[in-house]
Design an enzyme around this catalytic site. Sequence first.
Site, PDB file in Angstrom:
ATOM      1  N   ASP A 254      36.461  20.636  38.063  1.00 36.97           N
ATOM      2  CA  ASP A 254      37.104  21.918  38.307  1.00 36.97           C
ATOM      3  C   ASP A 254      38.146  22.221  37.226  1.00 36.97           C
ATOM      4  O   ASP A 254      38.916  21.342  36.830  1.00 36.97           O
ATOM      5  CB  ASP A 254      37.785  21.875  39.681  1.00 36.97           C
ATOM      6  CG  ASP A 254      38.585  23.122  39.974  1.00 36.97           C
ATOM      7  OD1 ASP A 254      37.971  24.182  40.152  1.00 36.97           O
ATOM      8  OD2 ASP A 254      39.832  23.029  40.013  1.00 36.97           O
ATOM      9  N   GLU A 287      33.680  23.300  34.593  1.00 36.62           N
ATOM     10  CA  GLU A 287      34.192  24.665  34.647  1.00 36.62           C
ATOM     11  C   GLU A 287      35.279  24.725  33.587  1.00 36.62           C
ATOM     12  O   GLU A 287      36.229  23.929  33.634  1.00 36.62           O
ATOM     13  CB  GLU A 287      34.784  25.011  36.014  1.00 36.62           C
ATOM     14  CG  GLU A 287      35.360  26.424  36.027  1.00 36.62           C
ATOM     15  CD  GLU A 287      36.435  26.627  37.085  1.00 36.62           C
ATOM     16  OE1 GLU A 287      36.825  27.783  37.282  1.00 36.62           O
ATOM     17  OE2 GLU A 287      36.896  25.650  37.685  1.00 36.62           O
TER      18      GLU A 287
END
Length: 603
Positions: A254, A287
């Site tokens: 993330d 990401e």
Amino acid sequence: MFEYSFGAVPRGGGQVKFRLWAPNAPDVYLEREGHAPVRMAAVQDGFHEILCEGAPGMRYRYRLDEQWCVADPASRQQDGDVHDASIVQDTQAYTWRNNDWRGLPWKDTVLYEIHPGLAGGFRGVQEKLAELAELGVTAVELMPIGDFPGPRNWGYDGTLPYAPDCAYGTPDDLRLLIDTAHGMGMQVFLDVVYNHFGPEGNYLGVYASDFFNRDLNTPWGDGIDFSKRQVRDFFTENALYWLEEFRFDGLRLDAAHAISDRGWLIEMQRFVRARLEPGRHVHFILEHEDNAASLLRQGFDAQWNDDAHHVLHHILTGETQGYYGAFVDNPTRHLAKCLAEGFVYQGESNPTRGGRPHGEPSADLSPTAFIFFLQNHDQTGNRAYGERLSSLCGRQPRRLRAAIALQMLTPHIPMIFMGEECGSTAPFLYFTSFGDPDLQRCVREGRLKEFSNMHGRARGGKVPAVPDPGSMKTWEASRVAPGVHDALGLSWHALYKRLLDVRREFIRPCLEGSVSESVEVVGELAVLACWRMGNASRLRIHCNFSRDDIVLGKKMSGSEQIIFASQDQAGDALNEGRLLAECVVATLDPYRGAPVSAAGSRV
């Protein structure tokens, strides 16, 4: 088996080794149930450790002084919540049934992002596997499961990254989920958060202040200091832990752009790969808001392609606020560039970033280096009302069907967000259950402030109140009804099933070695994209998001086969040299010719 540097690790013979990095604590005492506190030995590099009597199931804490008695930051399981005692785990006790599983090649991946809590915990996800496998999903991606405060969290406020939250089930429930998926030929990925800790239950600042660097400002407070070897090791070992002891098939990192040391990202995945058994297919997904294409040349399999999402979201909804503003100017060209080269912004000036350069060159990369999604937890949950495209675009729009066809049939890796496959209109809202009332109030007020000037959709002439993240109603509203219960849901499900069947039959077998050959703008919001596939056939996707038919000026070649059309009459029209409005048609040409260069073509 790797010897972990952090946490409580059983050593056999009724002994457990406890180890804590606490450079700011002169003394650390181990408190175990049924035993008197015992002082841990201070060893090199700020660690405190002790080998003493213990067994799986034992509750324990670390006492720092009269005020602080804390959970293990590397706890493998909590006795209730982040503030409670940690539990010693025997990570080798589970009997695996599918020991021959080695994973799948990345090209075979069709991702399905799912929130374990909303799905009914690990057991609930397990019960959904057969339905997903039948649909054509090959990889379930669990949103973060690291222990968080209270029974509900959207996933990104965890504070104990080694401990599966007990609200979802036990560690062995998680192993059973993964084992069951492997028996069905499915991968399981885990979304991990290495860029910040949640705001409640993290006590590292009390006894390991070096974990953070006050000069590194992030949206979540002081940044994690990856220049410290102990910090790097804490997260590197966490990645290995999930892949080795739970047999996950890959990790999604993330907000990797918020990790201060890009070098650690490369170091971590190389370290992990070197310690897993040979022959396993293990994948690392990023990401990264900065479109860090260079990381995809250094061991990472793919990145979430926010650019593709943003341009299509703008085309589908007309929204221009925030980062969508960077795609308003000539969205047709932006769409063409995404299909040809992956990222739109590859170093160009981005108007929504103060005109600063954004991104890195990506045209040389394989199409499979880009994960193509129309929705995800961020782009839905970070909206004030958590609306899905099924609500924003109407319940059965031709344009949305065309976008789904484009997403599923390009050589990029597709990802479905839970509920999309049945056209769910249930919102995905931001929800929490912090135990601190003041913190919960601040979160609620912060959410209201964030959207105070929003141009929301008026209902009855008024903009509705932003849902309270701490309310049970917010959580309940976000639940996706299990299964498909009405004709509309069945029609959406049939669309996804048909598209994934087409992908499996015609695209996946020749996906290895595919490259972009050309992308031609054929009209406003209309492009013709062509890829040379690994077997030298050509995949063409004719895409028209405008509300008018497009005259192409040429007809299909005699060797082209239509493998999918999003409208019933679209194939006949294409044969006549016409591309219907709000339509996507995919064709495959078995032409055998010389391969193109790895760089493909430019728009």
